[in-house]
Write a protein that holds these residues in place. Sequence first.
Motif, PDB file in Angstrom:
ATOM      1  N   GLN A 164     -29.417  -8.149  -9.974  1.00  0.00           N
ATOM      2  CA  GLN A 164     -30.555  -7.303  -9.411  1.00  0.00           C
ATOM      3  C   GLN A 164     -30.352  -7.009  -7.935  1.00  0.00           C
ATOM      4  N   ASN A 165     -30.079  -8.040  -7.060  1.00  0.00           N
ATOM      5  CA  ASN A 165     -29.954  -7.920  -5.732  1.00  0.00           C
ATOM      6  C   ASN A 165     -28.600  -7.309  -5.233  1.00  0.00           C
ATOM      7  N   GLN A 166     -27.799  -7.034  -6.199  1.00  0.00           N
ATOM      8  CA  GLN A 166     -26.678  -6.035  -5.949  1.00  0.00           C
ATOM      9  C   GLN A 166     -25.459  -7.104  -5.062  1.00  0.00           C
ATOM     10  N   LYS A 167     -25.695  -8.296  -5.393  1.00  0.00           N
ATOM     11  CA  LYS A 167     -24.996  -9.297  -4.273  1.00  0.00           C
ATOM     12  C   LYS A 167     -23.929 -10.020  -5.284  1.00  0.00           C
ATOM     13  N   VAL A 168     -23.854  -9.867  -6.428  1.00  0.00           N
ATOM     14  CA  VAL A 168     -23.092 -10.674  -7.397  1.00  0.00           C
ATOM     15  C   VAL A 168     -22.702  -9.766  -8.559  1.00  0.00           C
ATOM     16  N   THR A 169     -21.270  -9.934  -8.630  1.00  0.00           N
ATOM     17  CA  THR A 169     -20.901  -9.052  -9.711  1.00  0.00           C
ATOM     18  C   THR A 169     -20.027 -10.117 -10.789  1.00  0.00           C
ATOM     19  N   ALA A 170     -19.915  -9.767 -12.029  1.00  0.00           N
ATOM     20  CA  ALA A 170     -19.520 -10.319 -13.139  1.00  0.00           C
ATOM     21  C   ALA A 170     -18.314  -9.573 -14.020  1.00  0.00           C
ATOM     22  N   LEU A 171     -17.337 -10.349 -14.267  1.00  0.00           N
ATOM     23  CA  LEU A 171     -16.428 -10.099 -15.060  1.00  0.00           C
ATOM     24  C   LEU A 171     -16.581 -10.619 -16.450  1.00  0.00           C
ATOM     25  N   ILE A 172     -16.849 -10.099 -17.789  1.00  0.00           N
ATOM     26  CA  ILE A 172     -16.864 -10.794 -18.876  1.00  0.00           C
ATOM     27  C   ILE A 172     -15.449 -10.802 -19.667  1.00  0.00           C
ATOM     28  N   ILE A 173     -14.948 -11.994 -19.841  1.00  0.00           N
ATOM     29  CA  ILE A 173     -13.793 -12.048 -20.749  1.00  0.00           C
ATOM     30  C   ILE A 173     -14.328 -12.152 -22.386  1.00  0.00           C
ATOM     31  N   GLU A 174     -13.529 -11.259 -23.025  1.00  0.00           N
ATOM     32  CA  GLU A 174     -13.644 -11.442 -24.597  1.00  0.00           C
ATOM     33  C   GLU A 174     -12.728 -12.359 -25.121  1.00  0.00           C
ATOM     34  N   LEU A 175     -13.141 -13.218 -25.718  1.00  0.00           N
ATOM     35  CA  LEU A 175     -12.217 -14.148 -26.759  1.00  0.00           C
ATOM     36  C   LEU A 175     -12.742 -14.343 -27.999  1.00  0.00           C
ATOM     37  N   PRO A 176     -11.933 -13.132 -28.816  1.00  0.00           N
ATOM     38  CA  PRO A 176     -12.467 -13.029 -30.037  1.00  0.00           C
ATOM     39  C   PRO A 176     -12.227 -14.412 -31.065  1.00  0.00           C
ATOM     40  N   GLY A 177     -12.503 -14.243 -32.386  1.00  0.00           N
ATOM     41  CA  GLY A 177     -12.421 -15.412 -33.473  1.00  0.00           C
ATOM     42  C   GLY A 177     -11.432 -16.251 -33.189  1.00  0.00           C
ATOM     43  N   MET A 178     -10.584 -16.361 -32.586  1.00  0.00           N
ATOM     44  CA  MET A 178      -9.501 -17.523 -32.451  1.00  0.00           C
ATOM     45  C   MET A 178     -10.011 -18.618 -32.247  1.00  0.00           C
ATOM     46  N   PHE A 179     -11.062 -18.707 -31.366  1.00  0.00           N
ATOM     47  CA  PHE A 179     -11.513 -19.897 -30.744  1.00  0.00           C
ATOM     48  C   PHE A 179     -12.721 -20.317 -31.613  1.00  0.00           C
ATOM     49  N   SER A 180     -13.486 -19.702 -32.469  1.00  0.00           N
ATOM     50  CA  SER A 180     -14.331 -20.233 -33.554  1.00  0.00           C
ATOM     51  C   SER A 180     -13.787 -20.559 -34.760  1.00  0.00           C
ATOM     52  N   GLY A 181     -12.309 -20.279 -34.922  1.00  0.00           N
ATOM     53  CA  GLY A 181     -11.470 -20.784 -35.828  1.00  0.00           C
ATOM     54  C   GLY A 181     -11.066 -22.070 -35.721  1.00  0.00           C
ATOM     55  N   GLY A 182     -11.632 -22.887 -34.739  1.00  0.00           N
ATOM     56  CA  GLY A 182     -11.336 -24.154 -34.591  1.00  0.00           C
ATOM     57  C   GLY A 182      -9.882 -24.570 -33.798  1.00  0.00           C
ATOM     58  N   SER A 183      -9.512 -23.387 -33.398  1.00  0.00           N
ATOM     59  CA  SER A 183      -8.215 -23.517 -32.609  1.00  0.00           C
ATOM     60  C   SER A 183      -8.589 -24.159 -31.259  1.00  0.00           C
ATOM     61  N   ASP A 184      -8.843 -25.578 -31.333  1.00  0.00           N
ATOM     62  CA  ASP A 184      -9.204 -26.271 -30.220  1.00  0.00           C
ATOM     63  C   ASP A 184      -8.316 -26.413 -28.957  1.00  0.00           C
ATOM     64  N   SER A 185      -6.965 -26.538 -29.374  1.00  0.00           N
ATOM     65  CA  SER A 185      -6.048 -26.615 -28.515  1.00  0.00           C
ATOM     66  C   SER A 185      -5.992 -25.351 -27.494  1.00  0.00           C
ATOM     67  N   LEU A 186      -5.937 -23.980 -28.274  1.00  0.00           N
ATOM     68  CA  LEU A 186      -5.900 -22.871 -27.775  1.00  0.00           C
ATOM     69  C   LEU A 186      -7.163 -22.603 -26.614  1.00  0.00           C
ATOM     70  N   ALA A 187      -8.335 -23.096 -26.945  1.00  0.00           N
ATOM     71  CA  ALA A 187      -9.491 -23.165 -26.076  1.00  0.00           C
ATOM     72  C   ALA A 187      -9.106 -23.965 -24.873  1.00  0.00           C
ATOM     73  N   LYS A 188      -8.407 -25.056 -25.122  1.00  0.00           N
ATOM     74  CA  LYS A 188      -8.061 -25.925 -23.978  1.00  0.00           C
ATOM     75  C   LYS A 188      -7.259 -25.385 -23.123  1.00  0.00           C
ATOM     76  N   LEU A 189      -6.112 -24.886 -23.695  1.00  0.00           N
ATOM     77  CA  LEU A 189      -5.193 -24.114 -22.752  1.00  0.00           C
ATOM     78  C   LEU A 189      -5.869 -22.944 -21.971  1.00  0.00           C
ATOM     79  N   PHE A 190      -6.900 -22.224 -22.743  1.00  0.00           N
ATOM     80  CA  PHE A 190      -7.257 -21.104 -21.897  1.00  0.00           C
ATOM     81  C   PHE A 190      -8.014 -21.602 -20.747  1.00  0.00           C
ATOM     82  N   TYR A 191      -8.735 -22.721 -20.875  1.00  0.00           N
ATOM     83  CA  TYR A 191      -9.660 -23.342 -19.904  1.00  0.00           C
ATOM     84  C   TYR A 191      -8.560 -23.894 -18.739  1.00  0.00           C
ATOM     85  N   LYS A 192      -7.749 -24.426 -19.266  1.00  0.00           N
ATOM     86  CA  LYS A 192      -6.580 -25.090 -18.222  1.00  0.00           C
ATOM     87  C   LYS A 192      -6.241 -23.885 -17.236  1.00  0.00           C
ATOM     88  N   LYS A 193      -5.866 -22.750 -17.977  1.00  0.00           N
ATOM     89  CA  LYS A 193      -5.127 -21.658 -17.355  1.00  0.00           C
ATOM     90  C   LYS A 193      -6.359 -21.122 -16.193  1.00  0.00           C
TER      91      LYS A 193
END
Lengths: 257, 757
Positions: B152-181
Motif C-alpha cells: 500500500q505504501n509503494q515501498k515493497v514489491t513482491a515476486l510470486i513464484i508458482e510451484l504447481p502440483g509437484m510439491f503437493s504430490g509428496g515430492s519432499d526432496s524436490l521441495a527441499k532442493l527448491f528451498y536450498k537453491k
Amino acid sequence: MKTTLLVLLILFSTLLNAQDGRAIVRLYEKEMESTDQEAMLTMKLISKNGSTRERTLIISNRTDKSNRDASYIYFSAPADIKGTAFLSVENEAGNDDQWLFLPTLKRSRRISSNEKGKSFLGTDFTYEDLGSEKSSGITYKYLRSEQLGNIILQVVEAVYTNPTRSKETGYSKRILFINSENNMLVKTEFYGIEGTLKKILDCSNFEYYADSKKWRPKTLIMKNMEKETQTILQFEYYKINKGIDPNRFTLRNLESN
Amino acid sequence: MKKIIDFIQLNGKALVLIIAIVTAFMSVRLGEIEMKEDEETFISPNSPVLKEFREFKKTFESNEGVIVAFESPNIFTVENFKYIEKLEAELNKLPGVTNVNSLISANNVNGVEEGLEIYPVIELVDITEANVEKAKEKVIGNQFYEGVYISQNQKVTALIIELPGMFSGGSDSLAKLFYKKLTNLVNTQELETGLRLYIGGDIVTDASIEQLMDKDLALLFPLSLLLSAIILLFFYRKLVTTIVPLVPVLIAIVWVLGLKGWTGVPMTPISITLFPLIMVIGLANSIHIINHYKRERQFESNNSEAITKTLQAIIKPCFLAAFTTAIGFGSLAISDVTGIKQMGIFAAFGVMSAFLLSIIIIPLSLKYSNVFAESKPNIQSRNSITRLLLGIDRLNHLHSWKVMLVFLAITVAIVINIPKIKVEGSMASFAKENTRLRQDIKFLDSNMSGINAYELIIKGSENSFKNPENLTKLDEIARELSENSEVLKTFSAADMVKTINKALHANNTDYYSIPCTETEIAQYLFLYEISGGDELSSFVNEDYSVARVTIRTSQMPNKMQKEFVSSLESLMLSNFGGMDCEITGFGMLMNHINENLISTQVESILMAFGIILILMFIMFGFKGGLLSILPNVFPILFFMGLMGIFGIDLNMATSIIAAVTIGIVVDDTIHFFFGYKNEMQNVNNPAIAVTNTMLKVGTALCVTSLILTLGFGILVFSNSKFIGDFGIMSASAIASALLGDIFISPIVLIKSKLFKK
C-alpha cells in the motif's frame, strides 16, 4: 593427418544429420501447407482435478500471396458464447492483429496481448504450438528411427538456438516423431528452458483427404506435464484448399455475425 | 511381586539377550524416520476441516506459492524495475518453478478506445523513467496489484513464484532442493546488491522448520546426555557408575525411534523433545534403584540378597512413578492434534520401556559389579540439603497458616494472569522471534496482504455464477467485509467481471459494475479466458457452479477469529441461504488448530488428573486422595500464570505441559505421602511423622526435581521458540511442584491428621 580426417568426418556427418532432420521436417511442413483450410472441431479442456469444459468452433485459415496468415474462429457452442468470433491477421511487421466479436457488445474489440508462448484460447496449446514450423533460430537434428506398430517413425530434435525465441516460446527443444510413410507428425515432446519435459502432443486418427491429397489428424491431445491439465481437439471435418472468400478475414465480416 | 523379582534374578542373561534382539530389530528402521511438518502434523487427515481445505485446493487448483519481496524507498525507479527483471529471471531457473509473476510481468487488463489490452504494465525492452512512471499510474489503486505485487505504501514489491502440483504430490526432496537453491540465490543476491530479500510461503516455512528440527536433534540429544552424565558423575564419582545408568534410557530411546521407523510415524517438531524427556525421566528409575541398593548394602553383606531387597522396595514406587508419568503423556492420545497425539503415545511407550529396561539392566549390573556398592556419595551436598529441609520443616510447623497464606497470595496473583494467554496455532511461531523465518513472515504480513486467508465456498448449480444476481451478492459480501478493519483484501469472480466490463468500455468507471445479463457475463469471462487470463479457475470452477471469495485478514486473537467466522457464516447465510456454503482456508485451519490446542490442554489435563486421582484414592483413601492433589494443583496454576505474565503463547508444545508435568510431579507427592503413611504407622503423630518424612524423602525429592528441572531446562537451548518455551515452563512447573511438596504437603498432612489411628 588422421586427426584432421576424423574432424572432417564428424563435421560432415553432423551436417548430414542436420540436413536429414531439416528435410524430414520440411516434408511434414509440405504436407501441412495449404492456401486455405476450414475445420470444425470440439475443444475439450480437462483441468487438473478432472473436470471438463467443452466448446465447438469452426476455424478458418488462409495464407495470402504475400505469405501472410489470417485466421477466423467462430464459436457455436455452448449457447451462452454462441456467435463469439475471433479474427487474427498477420500485419506487415509480422505480428498478429487480433479482434474479438462479442455478440452481447454487438461490435468487435481489438485485443492486444503478448501472445507468444501464451495459451491459445485458454487451452494447453500455445500460438507457437499451432503455428507453422518457422525454422529460423531452430536447428533440426535427425536422432533415430523408431518402430510403432507397423509404422516407422523418424525422430527429429528441434533445438532453439536463438535465445530470444527460446525465451519467448518457453522451449529449449522439441522432439518430433514423424511418420515416414505419410510425413505426418505423430507426437511431439516439448522441453522447457531448464530441459524438463513440459508437454506432450499426441496426434491420431489420421484421415486422407483425396481431393486435396492431404493427410490430417482428427484427434490432437496436448498433455501439460507441469500443470497436469490436458486439451483434446476432436476434428469433425477439414476442408482443404476449397478457396475460402478472403472477405471472411475482415473486420466487417467479424461484426456481421 | 516376588515372582517378578525371582524371574528377573534367575533369567537375567536370557532377558539381556531378548533386549539385544529387540534393540537390533528396532535399529533396523532407525534410518527410515522422516522429518515432517505440514497440515497433518496438526490435523488428522480424516478431519472434516482438513478435508474441506483439500477439496477447496483441488477445486480451485490452488498451487503452492512462494513470495520473494524487497523494500526500497521508491519501487518505481528504472533501477528497481531492471532488478525485478533480473531477479525474476533467476527465480525462473529454480527447480520446479513453472512461472514467476511480478510487478513487471503480471498481465494487466486495460481498456483502450478501440478495445482491450492484456499486457504487463511495462515492456521489458523499454524500461525508461517515463515508462516506469506510466506503469506506476496503472498499478496504483489497481486491486490486482496492490497488496499482491506492491505494498500500500509503494515501498515493497513482491515476486510470486508458482510451484504447481509437484510439491503437493509428496515430492519432499524436490521441495527441499527448491528451498536450498532459493536460499542460495537469496544469499547471493543480498551479497551482490546489498538489498534485504524477504521470502515466505508454506514451502519456506516447512523447510525452515525442518532445518531447525535437524539442528535441535543435533543439539538436544548430546546436551541432555552430557547433563545426565554430569549429574551422575557428581553423585557417583566414577565413570562406570556414570555410564551404566544411562544404558537403559539410551536403549529406550532406540526402541522409541525404532517404533517410529516401523510404524512410519514421522518426527514432528514436538517429538524432538522425546530424547531429553525420556533421558531425564527414565534416568530417575536407575538412580532410585542404585541409591536404594547402596543403602541396603550398608546392612546386607550378601550382594544378591541386597539386590532382591532393593527390587522388593523399589519396583512398586518406580512402577507407579513411571505409570503416572506415562498417564500424563498417554492422556495426550485424546488430542485431535496429530503431532501431540503421536508424541503422547511414543513418550508413554518410552517412559515405560525405560522403566522395564532399568529394572532388568541395573540389577544385573549390580550383580556382576561391586563398583556401585563402593562409590561414595557426595556427603557435603546431602548435608546442606538436609539443613535446608529442616529449616523448611520448622517454618511449616511454626507458621503453617502464614505459609499457606503466602502460597494462596502467590496463587491468586499468578492465576489472574492466566486469561492473558494467547493461543498460537501457526507453525511459523515454532521459530524464535529473531530468526529469519519469523522476521520475513512478519514483514510480508505487515506489508503485503497478509497470509491469513479465509475462503468462502458457495456451491450452486451449473452456471450459477454466470448469473448477475449471484455475482452481485458476491460483490455485496466483499463490500460488507471491506467495512471490517481486520479485512485487508477480498477477491472474487465479481471483481474480475467488473474489471473486464470497465475495460471493454474504454476504462469508463461507470462500467465498474456487474453486467445485467447472464450472456454478457458469460461472454466477458470467456473473453478473459481466451485472452490468456489464467486466474479465472482460481475463482470459479469449470461449470460455474462453485464460487470462491478469498478474504485476507490481519492476524486476529482467538476470540476475535471466532467472532469473525460467525460473521462470515451469517453473511453467507443472508446472501446465499439456499446454497451449500462452507468456510475454509488457512485462517480456518488455524482457527481449528487453535481450538484443538485449547481442548488438548483442557481434556488431557482432566484425563490425566482423573486417572491419577483414582490411583491416589486407591493408595491413600478418599480423603488422602483429595489432599494429595492439592500440592499438584499449585504447579499447574503457577506455570500457566507465568505464561500469561511473560506472554508465552499456548501452542503445540506448551499445550501439553499441564498433562505431562502432572504425571511427573505427582511422583514426589506419592513418595511423600507413602513416607508419611509409613511413619504414622510407627509414631502416630502427624507433626513427628512429617518431620521424619521430610528428612528421609525430602533429599531424594530435591535431587530428582533438580535433575528434572535441569533436564527440561536444557530445552531452552533449542533453536525453536516452541521447544524453548516448553522446556522453561515445564521446568518452572516441576520446580514449583517441589515447593508444593515440601510446603503444602507437610502442612495439609499436619492439619488434616491423615492416617491418624
